[in-house]
Scaffold this motif. Structure first.
Motif, PDB file in Angstrom:
ATOM      1  N   ILE A 277      -8.758  90.735   7.123  1.00 48.60           N
ATOM      2  CA  ILE A 277      -9.958  90.543   6.291  1.00 48.60           C
ATOM      3  C   ILE A 277     -10.627  89.205   6.612  1.00 48.60           C
ATOM      4  CG2 ILE A 277     -10.811  90.230   3.934  1.00 48.60           C
ATOM      5  CD1 ILE A 277      -8.589  92.139   3.018  1.00 48.60           C
ATOM      6  N   THR A 278      -9.809  88.170   6.806  1.00 47.13           N
ATOM      7  CA  THR A 278     -10.354  86.846   7.153  1.00 47.13           C
ATOM      8  C   THR A 278     -11.104  86.904   8.475  1.00 47.13           C
ATOM      9  OG1 THR A 278      -8.543  85.740   6.006  1.00 47.13           O
ATOM     10  CG2 THR A 278      -9.780  84.433   7.606  1.00 47.13           C
ATOM     11  N   ILE A 279     -10.523  87.572   9.459  1.00 49.43           N
ATOM     12  CA  ILE A 279     -11.170  87.692  10.770  1.00 49.43           C
ATOM     13  C   ILE A 279     -12.488  88.446  10.655  1.00 49.43           C
ATOM     14  CG2 ILE A 279     -10.980  88.845  13.011  1.00 49.43           C
ATOM     15  CD1 ILE A 279      -8.090  88.007  13.118  1.00 49.43           C
ATOM     16  N   VAL A 280     -12.511  89.501   9.848  1.00 47.28           N
ATOM     17  CA  VAL A 280     -13.743  90.291   9.681  1.00 47.28           C
ATOM     18  C   VAL A 280     -14.864  89.431   9.117  1.00 47.28           C
ATOM     19  CG1 VAL A 280     -14.812  92.179   8.392  1.00 47.28           C
ATOM     20  CG2 VAL A 280     -12.590  92.516   9.471  1.00 47.28           C
ATOM     21  N   PHE A 281     -14.582  88.671   8.061  1.00 47.18           N
ATOM     22  CA  PHE A 281     -15.617  87.820   7.455  1.00 47.18           C
ATOM     23  C   PHE A 281     -16.032  86.692   8.412  1.00 47.18           C
ATOM     24  CE2 PHE A 281     -14.380  89.702   3.355  1.00 47.18           C
ATOM     25  CZ  PHE A 281     -15.628  89.880   2.786  1.00 47.18           C
ATOM     26  N   THR A 282     -15.082  86.186   9.179  1.00 44.91           N
ATOM     27  CA  THR A 282     -15.399  85.118  10.130  1.00 44.91           C
ATOM     28  C   THR A 282     -16.322  85.631  11.237  1.00 44.91           C
ATOM     29  OG1 THR A 282     -13.238  84.124   9.716  1.00 44.91           O
ATOM     30  CG2 THR A 282     -14.434  83.361  11.637  1.00 44.91           C
ATOM     31  N   ILE A 283     -16.025  86.825  11.729  1.00 42.77           N
ATOM     32  CA  ILE A 283     -16.884  87.412  12.761  1.00 42.77           C
ATOM     33  C   ILE A 283     -18.279  87.681  12.209  1.00 42.77           C
ATOM     34  CG2 ILE A 283     -17.239  89.481  14.177  1.00 42.77           C
ATOM     35  CD1 ILE A 283     -14.206  89.595  14.543  1.00 42.77           C
ATOM     36  N   MET A 284     -18.368  88.128  10.971  1.00 45.41           N
ATOM     37  CA  MET A 284     -19.675  88.368  10.331  1.00 45.41           C
ATOM     38  C   MET A 284     -20.470  87.071  10.224  1.00 45.41           C
ATOM     39  SD  MET A 284     -18.573  91.031   7.312  1.00 45.41           S
ATOM     40  CE  MET A 284     -20.149  90.883   6.476  1.00 45.41           C
ATOM     41  N   ALA A 285     -19.752  85.952  10.006  1.00 47.31           N
ATOM     42  CA  ALA A 285     -20.435  84.658   9.871  1.00 47.31           C
ATOM     43  C   ALA A 285     -21.008  84.175  11.191  1.00 47.31           C
ATOM     44  CB  ALA A 285     -19.469  83.617   9.313  1.00 47.31           C
TER      45      ALA A 285
ATOM     46  N   LYS B 130     -21.615  86.252  13.945  1.00 48.12           N
ATOM     47  CA  LYS B 130     -22.277  87.311  14.704  1.00 48.12           C
ATOM     48  C   LYS B 130     -23.762  87.004  14.841  1.00 48.12           C
ATOM     49  CE  LYS B 130     -23.361  92.249  14.602  1.00 48.12           C
ATOM     50  NZ  LYS B 130     -23.289  93.499  13.804  1.00 48.12           N
ATOM     51  N   PRO B 131     -24.287  86.942  16.078  1.00 47.18           N
ATOM     52  CA  PRO B 131     -25.724  86.644  16.258  1.00 47.18           C
ATOM     53  C   PRO B 131     -26.590  87.826  15.854  1.00 47.18           C
ATOM     54  CG  PRO B 131     -24.700  87.108  18.365  1.00 47.18           C
ATOM     55  CD  PRO B 131     -23.593  87.100  17.357  1.00 47.18           C
ATOM     56  N   LYS B 132     -27.781  87.521  15.381  1.00 41.83           N
ATOM     57  CA  LYS B 132     -28.730  88.560  14.995  1.00 41.83           C
ATOM     58  C   LYS B 132     -30.038  88.316  15.726  1.00 41.83           C
ATOM     59  CE  LYS B 132     -31.029  90.685  11.018  1.00 41.83           C
ATOM     60  NZ  LYS B 132     -31.252  90.609   9.552  1.00 41.83           N
ATOM     61  N   VAL B 133     -30.440  89.268  16.548  1.00 43.46           N
ATOM     62  CA  VAL B 133     -31.680  89.154  17.319  1.00 43.46           C
ATOM     63  C   VAL B 133     -32.667  90.188  16.814  1.00 43.46           C
ATOM     64  CG1 VAL B 133     -32.715  89.262  19.614  1.00 43.46           C
ATOM     65  CG2 VAL B 133     -30.401  88.367  19.336  1.00 43.46           C
ATOM     66  N   SER B 134     -33.905  89.739  16.636  1.00 38.06           N
ATOM     67  CA  SER B 134     -34.940  90.622  16.095  1.00 38.06           C
ATOM     68  C   SER B 134     -35.216  91.788  17.026  1.00 38.06           C
ATOM     69  CB  SER B 134     -36.237  89.827  15.872  1.00 38.06           C
ATOM     70  OG  SER B 134     -37.282  90.693  15.504  1.00 38.06           O
ATOM     71  N   SER B 135     -35.414  92.970  16.424  1.00 42.69           N
ATOM     72  CA  SER B 135     -35.757  94.161  17.197  1.00 42.69           C
ATOM     73  C   SER B 135     -37.078  94.751  16.719  1.00 42.69           C
ATOM     74  CB  SER B 135     -34.639  95.207  17.087  1.00 42.69           C
ATOM     75  OG  SER B 135     -34.409  95.552  15.728  1.00 42.69           O
ATOM     76  N   ASN B 136     -37.906  93.920  16.126  1.00 41.04           N
ATOM     77  CA  ASN B 136     -39.194  94.377  15.618  1.00 41.04           C
ATOM     78  C   ASN B 136     -40.113  94.759  16.781  1.00 41.04           C
ATOM     79  OD1 ASN B 136     -41.566  94.829  14.294  1.00 41.04           O
ATOM     80  ND2 ASN B 136     -41.867  92.715  13.620  1.00 41.04           N
ATOM     81  N   PRO B 137     -40.546  96.028  16.872  1.00 45.13           N
ATOM     82  CA  PRO B 137     -41.381  96.449  18.002  1.00 45.13           C
ATOM     83  C   PRO B 137     -42.809  95.908  17.933  1.00 45.13           C
ATOM     84  CG  PRO B 137     -41.127  98.234  16.428  1.00 45.13           C
ATOM     85  CD  PRO B 137     -40.226  97.126  15.959  1.00 45.13           C
ATOM     86  N   ASN B 138     -43.210  95.402  16.775  1.00 44.68           N
ATOM     87  CA  ASN B 138     -44.585  94.921  16.595  1.00 44.68           C
ATOM     88  C   ASN B 138     -44.672  93.401  16.649  1.00 44.68           C
ATOM     89  OD1 ASN B 138     -45.543  97.609  16.147  1.00 44.68           O
ATOM     90  ND2 ASN B 138     -44.810  97.483  14.031  1.00 44.68           N
ATOM     91  N   ILE B 139     -43.706  92.769  17.326  1.00 43.80           N
ATOM     92  CA  ILE B 139     -43.638  91.319  17.318  1.00 43.80           C
ATOM     93  C   ILE B 139     -44.862  90.680  17.962  1.00 43.80           C
ATOM     94  CG2 ILE B 139     -42.428  91.042  19.508  1.00 43.80           C
ATOM     95  CD1 ILE B 139     -41.737  89.145  16.235  1.00 43.80           C
TER      96      ILE B 139
ATOM     97  N   ARG C 109     -26.208  81.831   4.940  1.00 41.67           N
ATOM     98  CA  ARG C 109     -25.386  83.021   5.147  1.00 41.67           C
ATOM     99  C   ARG C 109     -24.063  82.661   5.839  1.00 41.67           C
ATOM    100  NH1 ARG C 109     -24.540  86.383   9.408  1.00 41.67           N
ATOM    101  NH2 ARG C 109     -23.969  88.554   8.937  1.00 41.67           N
ATOM    102  N   LYS C 110     -24.156  81.813   6.869  1.00 42.96           N
ATOM    103  CA  LYS C 110     -22.954  81.413   7.594  1.00 42.96           C
ATOM    104  C   LYS C 110     -21.929  80.768   6.669  1.00 42.96           C
ATOM    105  CE  LYS C 110     -24.071  80.669  12.471  1.00 42.96           C
ATOM    106  NZ  LYS C 110     -24.014  79.700  13.572  1.00 42.96           N
ATOM    107  N   TYR C 111     -22.392  79.781   5.881  1.00 39.34           N
ATOM    108  CA  TYR C 111     -21.454  79.031   5.053  1.00 39.34           C
ATOM    109  C   TYR C 111     -20.920  79.854   3.889  1.00 39.34           C
ATOM    110  CZ  TYR C 111     -21.771  74.593   7.488  1.00 39.34           C
ATOM    111  OH  TYR C 111     -21.651  73.600   8.417  1.00 39.34           O
TER     112      TYR C 111
END
Length: 393
Positions: free
Chosen positions: A288-296, A298-307, A363-365
């Motif tokens: 469970i600790t590893i799952v939450f750590t990876i979520m913290a 994990k990079p998020k890149v925009s996929s908005n097609p109308n950018i 979100r990270k913290y």
């Protein structure tokens, strides 16, 4: 050489983090030009390797003292160099030689050897550049910032002519042969400009100069410092969060590895049945600790097609790579030019960038806090379970 690479990185970070916004000429780009000129002189004059290393170190550090102001900046540059080199004990460098080369850049000081001559010449390498007038106007703007007064074009032009003809001259044979003709070419341009101003004629480069000055119109020092310090703090906090997450991942990965290889294979024995529950409690909380750590992390890149349309309408943040990576180079170039021309839009974009960085950090913290809490509870429960299991046994 490794030492020169370290010196370049050290000076780059020093200027990035500590140089005042007033110094728009004596910055890292000027230092880079001087070092480039030194490399040309080293080759042209046949400077031996050890001397060339000391010369290039002096080139990298010769203007670092500007982070403390322009007064006696050469001496301050020597102090900064000594702080740097004292942490690099693996390299054999004559500190006094490097400092002597740095001090040779003092205005009016005559060089005493070939290394000081090279340093002196390289510091005025910009006199030879085809776009010398652009650099010249940047320097003028910097002096006006520092002295808090406006310098007339006539006064500046006269000062330039005096510098070219009576004050500055090249010392090395290479510079006299290859740089002096280029310098004289720029001198003729200055004379031409001076004559046109005296005759009241408009210079053909007036529009270019006005555009350059418009670009140099910097925001107030306090605002510039505010954004630089705050964005730097956000970046450091993000790095700290990633470091904490990496620690959690490493520790829990080790725990799971040891548990799977050393404990679980022995649980099929009846004599070890009392260890089943504590072992699985430890495993579950580690996962469970590893799952939450990876979520913290994990990079998020925009996929908005109308950018593209969002950036054109100024709704999206052009400074965020997750947005502009979807654009073609020409579209990105247009958007950045649009941003730099509009001060209000520039400030709004920087504020937006700061805001979204804050959201990411929040979100990270939060996730890291959950991870540490789960890890702490898991350790307490699993240790308690192991103790109870051995007590009952």
């Amino acid at each position: 050489m490794e030492l020169l690479i370290k010196a370049e990185a050290y000076v780059f970070n020093l200027f990035k983090d500590k140089l005042s916004a007033e110094y728009i000429y004596h910055d890292f780009l000027h230092t880079l030009r001087v070092v480039t000129a030194l490399k040309e002189l080293i080759k042209g004059e046949g400077i031996e390797e050890q001397n060339s290393i000391e010369l290039l170190l002096a080139g990298w550090f010769h203007d670092t003292g500007y982070i403390y102001g322009n007064e006696n900046h050469e001496e301050k540059s020597c102090t900064i160099f000594k702080e740097f080199i004292n942490n690099e004990s693996n390299f054999s460098i004559n500190i006094e030689n490097v400092c002597a080369i740095i001090l040779a850049t003092k205005f009016g000081k005559e060089p005493t050897n070939i290394l000081e001559m090279c340093m002196k010449d390289a510091d005025f390498y910009h006199f030879t550049l085809d776009n010398y007038q652009e650099h010249c106007m940047v320097l003028k703007k910097e002096i006006e910032f520092i002295q808090n007064k406006e310098i007339s074009d006539e006064e500046w032009c006269a000062g330039n002519i005096k510098m070219f003809t009576k004050i500055q001259h090249y010392y090395t044979n290479y510079a006299k042969t290859f740089w002096q003709p280029k310098k004289e070419k720029n001198l003729f341009k200055i004379y031409d400009q001076n004559v046109k101003e005296k005759l009241g004629k408009k210079s053909t480069n007036k529009e270019l100069k006005e555009k350059k000055l418009e670009k140099l119109d910097r925001p107030e020092r306090g605002i510039d410092t505010l954004f630089r310090v705050t964005l730097n703090n956000h970046t450091q906090l993000s790095a700290i969060a990633d470091s904490k997450a990496n620690i959690l991942l490493s520790v829990n990965s080790i725990i799971i590895s040891i548990t799977l290889t050393a404990i679980i294979p022995k649980l099929d024995s009846p004599s070890n049945a009392h260890l089943i529950i504590p072992t699985f409690v430890l495993l579950i909380f580690s996962v469970i600790t590893i799952v939450f750590t990876i979520m913290a992390t994990k990079p998020k890149v925009s996929s908005n097609p109308n950018i593209k349309s969002d950036i054109q309408s100024r709704k999206a943040n052009i400074l965020f790579f997750g947005n502009f990576h979807q654009l073609e180079l020409n579209d990105f170039n247009t958007a950045m030019n649009d941003l730099m021309k509009d001060r209000d839009y520039l400030y709004d974009t920087l504020i937006k960038d700061l805001y979204y960085l804050g959201l990411v950090l929040n979100r990270k913290y939060k996730l890291l806090s959950i991870s540490y809490t789960v890890f702490m509870i898991g350790i307490i429960l699993s240790v308690s379970a192991f103790c109870l299991a051995f007590i009952k046994l």
